[in-house]
Structure formats: structure tokens, C-alpha cells
Write an enzyme that holds these catalytic residues in place. Structure first.
Site, short mmCIF file in Angstrom:
data_model
loop_
_atom_site.label_atom_id
_atom_site.label_comp_id
_atom_site.label_asym_id
_atom_site.label_seq_id
_atom_site.Cartn_x
_atom_site.Cartn_y
_atom_site.Cartn_z
N GLU A 1 0.83 -1.21 0.00
CA GLU A 1 0.00 0.00 0.00
C GLU A 1 0.86 1.26 0.00
OE1 GLU A 1 -2.12 -1.72 3.38
OE2 GLU A 1 -4.00 -1.38 2.31
N GLU B 1 -3.37 -9.76 3.93
CA GLU B 1 -4.12 -9.48 5.15
C GLU B 1 -5.13 -10.57 5.50
OE1 GLU B 1 -3.39 -7.26 2.85
OE2 GLU B 1 -2.71 -5.40 3.79
N1 CO8 Z 1 5.15 -7.06 11.28
C1 CO8 Z 1 6.00 -7.28 12.31
N2 CO8 Z 1 7.13 -8.00 12.18
C2 CO8 Z 1 7.42 -8.50 10.97
C3 CO8 Z 1 6.58 -8.30 9.86
C4 CO8 Z 1 5.39 -7.53 10.05
N3 CO8 Z 1 4.55 -7.25 9.05
N4 CO8 Z 1 7.11 -8.93 8.80
C5 CO8 Z 1 8.26 -9.51 9.23
N5 CO8 Z 1 8.45 -9.26 10.54
C6 CO8 Z 1 9.56 -9.70 11.38
C7 CO8 Z 1 9.45 -11.17 11.74
O1 CO8 Z 1 8.56 -11.36 12.82
C8 CO8 Z 1 10.89 -11.49 12.08
O2 CO8 Z 1 11.15 -11.02 13.37
P1 CO8 Z 1 12.08 -11.90 14.40
O3 CO8 Z 1 13.41 -11.98 13.72
O4 CO8 Z 1 12.08 -11.08 15.65
O5 CO8 Z 1 11.40 -13.22 14.51
C9 CO8 Z 1 11.69 -10.61 11.10
O6 CO8 Z 1 10.78 -9.59 10.67
C10 CO8 Z 1 12.16 -11.36 9.88
O7 CO8 Z 1 11.05 -11.99 9.29
P2 CO8 Z 1 10.98 -13.59 8.99
O8 CO8 Z 1 11.86 -14.35 9.91
O9 CO8 Z 1 9.53 -13.97 8.96
O10 CO8 Z 1 11.62 -13.61 7.53
P3 CO8 Z 1 11.32 -14.67 6.37
O11 CO8 Z 1 12.33 -14.42 5.33
O12 CO8 Z 1 11.20 -16.05 6.93
O13 CO8 Z 1 9.86 -14.26 5.82
C11 CO8 Z 1 8.15 -12.71 5.07
C12 CO8 Z 1 9.67 -12.99 5.22
C13 CO8 Z 1 7.54 -13.68 4.05
C14 CO8 Z 1 7.99 -11.28 4.59
C15 CO8 Z 1 7.47 -12.90 6.45
O14 CO8 Z 1 8.18 -12.15 7.42
C16 CO8 Z 1 6.04 -12.46 6.49
O15 CO8 Z 1 5.16 -13.18 6.02
N6 CO8 Z 1 5.76 -11.26 7.09
C17 CO8 Z 1 4.44 -10.76 7.28
C18 CO8 Z 1 3.87 -10.24 6.00
C19 CO8 Z 1 2.45 -9.76 6.20
O16 CO8 Z 1 1.56 -10.50 6.55
N7 CO8 Z 1 2.24 -8.46 5.98
C20 CO8 Z 1 0.95 -7.85 6.12
C21 CO8 Z 1 0.77 -7.34 7.51
S1 CO8 Z 1 -0.88 -6.76 7.78
C22 CO8 Z 1 -0.93 -5.27 7.04
O17 CO8 Z 1 0.02 -4.79 6.50
C23 CO8 Z 1 -2.23 -4.56 7.11
C24 CO8 Z 1 -2.09 -3.09 6.73
C25 CO8 Z 1 -3.29 -2.31 7.11
C26 CO8 Z 1 -3.48 -2.27 8.59
C27 CO8 Z 1 -4.67 -1.43 8.92
C28 CO8 Z 1 -4.95 -1.46 10.39
C29 CO8 Z 1 -6.21 -0.79 10.71
#
Ligand code: CO8
Length: 258
Positions: free
Chosen positions: A112, A132
Site C-alpha cells: 500500500e 491481510e
Molecule cells: N510485522 C512485524 N514484524 C514482521 C513483519 C510484520 N509485518 N514482517 C516480518 N516481521 C519480522 C518477523 O517477525 C521477524 O522477526 P524476528 O526476527 O524477531 O522473529 C523478522 O521480521 C524477519 O522476518 P521472517 O523471519 O519472517 O523472515 P522470512 O524471510 O522467513 O519471511 C516474510 C519474510 C515472508 C515477509 C514474512 O516475514 C512475512 O510473512 N511477514 C508478514 C507479512 C504480512 O503478513 N504483511 C501484512 C501485515 S498486515 C498489514 O500490512 C495490514 C495493513 C493495514 C493495517 C490497517 C490497520 C487498521
């Protein structure tokens, strides 16, 4: 600022979301900083534009910060959603162009944020998605609105309903990004594009953006009348006389942005 970096070189801004340990996820503090920074940048008339990217070589922005949102109630969710809109609208509202330099994951709120930019260039390792629904929520920072306007409702809904990630080439094919370049050339490529923009009439650049952004919210007849008004405004500028005079004198125009 604790979560963003901002450098201005040769009137080109480079803004970096700098939370690499959480893949540059957008927590409330980052969004507050982003809104304040773009409002401040909007006051700098001399700026050619801004390149927006993420720190590190893995992620642009991996979404809104899930750990921050986990325990929200309805009111906290609405407050966060509105903050996200204010921040991304401030990016979109910069009078000058914003180029998103997407250097890795652009998921959820990260996709976004990319959509709030005017032009998107990505590296070969970039991945896009609106995951999401995997978390039981919907896109909340403008994705349900900006994505279908950019790629059409069918492609947008496929991304939102499946939560699938797409790679850089597929993002380019559906029109989500303009171009895919090698990761080590990404910023240079965006700077080169911005330098080219910087050689044009600055007022005309701002009015192009204004015409497209405002026109997209109008019906075609009104939008065309609005374009005619903005076109006529150009004739009050020194840049229009200089641009046309320079063409007829077969020399390069020297624009002053007025
Ligand atoms: N939020 C918080 N922490 C995150 C996020 C996130 N979106 N993405 C990654 N991290 C963190 C992980 O928790 C991890 O932390 P730690 O080392 O402390 O465990 C670190 O970043 C590295 O991530 P990974 O170990 O997971 O790395 P990978 O290479 O295995 O995976 C990915 C990478 C595929 C990107 C994976 O991290 C992932 O799936 N992340 C989440 C992606 C996601 O779902 N994004 C959407 C979030 S919801 C959103 O954006 C809604 C927006 C509108 C909100 C409106 C509210 C009203």
C-alpha cells in the site's frame, strides 16, 4: 526520527524506512514520522522529488507491524487505520513526484505504501502481495482502493482474496510496477529518472501530477475541463515562455520553476 532516514542530494530526496530487523514493518511511530517528514518535504519548493525505499536488501516494507496490532480493539484499529491513511496520503500529496524503489518484500501495508508513490520501480527479488486475509483482516492503508485503480478490479481482488505473493516480473506484467531492474542498480536507476524529471519545467511537473491525481477522482468530462484549466495556468509562468522560446531558438531551456 528513529525509524526513517532522509538525505537530500542535488535536490533529490532519498527517504528510507529503517527498521530492517522487522523487515521495515510500519509501526505507529514510523507512520507518525512518515507523515511529518512528507509534510515538511512538501514545503521545499526546490525539491525535484523523492525516492522512497526500505533499508537492507530483503524488504521494502513487509507490512504494518503485526506485533503492534495484535492486541488492538476496535477503536485502536480505527486509530491505526486512520494514521496509516494520513501517512500514505502525505506521501501521495507531495507536490513533486515520488518514486517507490521497491527493493524486496512489499506486502500488506508495504504494498500500500508503494501504491501511494507515483511511479514504482522494483528490483528482481521484489515480491508483492496483500496477505491481510491470512491474518483475518482486510487491507487497511488504501489497498482496497488504490490497487484496483492501478491494476483493475480482477487482478486486485485476486491478490487480496488469495493472499498470494507475486514476483517482480508478474507485478510488472499486471502494471503494479513500471520496471524491474537489478537490485544493485535500483537506486541509481531511480536517481537517473528523477534527474531527467529535474530537467523539465518544475511547475509543469507539479501540474501533471495534480491533473492526474485529481482527474482520477472526477468523471471524464469534468477531468478534461480541469486539465484545460491547469493547462491555461502554465501560460502564466515564466517556464512556459522560456520552454517555447528555447525550442524555437534551438537551445536547451533554462527553467526557474515559476
Ligand atoms: N510485522 C512485524 N514484524 C514482521 C513483519 C510484520 N509485518 N514482517 C516480518 N516481521 C519480522 C518477523 O517477525 C521477524 O522477526 P524476528 O526476527 O524477531 O522473529 C523478522 O521480521 C524477519 O522476518 P521472517 O523471519 O519472517 O523472515 P522470512 O524471510 O522467513 O519471511 C516474510 C519474510 C515472508 C515477509 C514474512 O516475514 C512475512 O510473512 N511477514 C508478514 C507479512 C504480512 O503478513 N504483511 C501484512 C501485515 S498486515 C498489514 O500490512 C495490514 C495493513 C493495514 C493495517 C490497517 C490497520 C487498521
Amino acid at each position: 526520527m528513529n525509524n526513517l532516514l532522509c538525505e537530500i542530494d542535488n535536490n533529490i530526496g532519498l527517504v528510507t524506512v529503517n527498521r530492517p530487523k522487522s523487515l521495515n514493518a510500519l509501526n505507529p511511530e514510523t507512520l507518525i514520522e512518515l507523515e511529518a517528514l512528507f509534510r515538511e518535504l512538501a514545503q521545499k519548493d526546490e525539491l525535484t522529488g523523492v525516492i522512497l525505499t526500505g533499508a537492507g536488501d530483503k524488504a521494502f516494507v513487509a507490512g504494518a507491524d503485526i506485533s503492534a496490532m495484535q492486541d488492538y480493539d476496535v477503536l485502536a484499529g480505527r486509530k491505526f487505520g486512520r494514521l496509516g491513511h494520513r501517512a500514505l496520503n502525505a506521501v501521495a500529496a507531495l507536490p513533486q513526484p515520488v518514486i517507490g524503489a521497491i527493493n524486496g518484500f512489499a506486502l500488506g501495508g508495504g504494498c500500500e505504501l508503494a501504491l501511494a508513490c507515483d511511479i514504482r520501480i522494483c528490483s528482481e527479488n521484489a515480491k508483492f502481495g496483500q496477505p491481510e486475509v491470512n491474518l483475518g483482516v482486510i487491507p487497511g492503508f488504501g489497498g482496497t482502493q488504490r490497487l484496483p485503480r492501478l491494476v483493475g478490479t480482477g487482478q486486485a481482488l485476486e491478490l487480496m482474496l488469495t493472499g498470494d505473493m507475486i514476483d517482480a516480473q508478474e507485478a510488472c506484467r499486471i502494471g503494479l510496477v513500471n520496471r524491474v531492474v537489478a537490485q544493485d542498480e535500483l537506486i541509481d536507476h531511480c536517481v537517473g529518472m528523477m534527474e531527467k524529471i529535474g530537467q523539465k519545467g518544475p511547475l509543469a511537473i507539479k501540474l501533471c501530477k495534480e491533473a492526474v491525481q485529481s482527474g482520477m477522482e472526477m468523471d471524464l468530462a469534468r477531468a478534461c475541463r480541469y486539465e484545460a484549466d491547469l493547462f491555461s495556468v502554465c501560460f502564466a509562468s515564466a517556464d512556459q515562455s522560456e520552454g517555447m522560446k528555447a525550442f524555437l531558438e534551438k537551445r536547451k531551456a533554462e527553467f526557474i520553476g515559476k
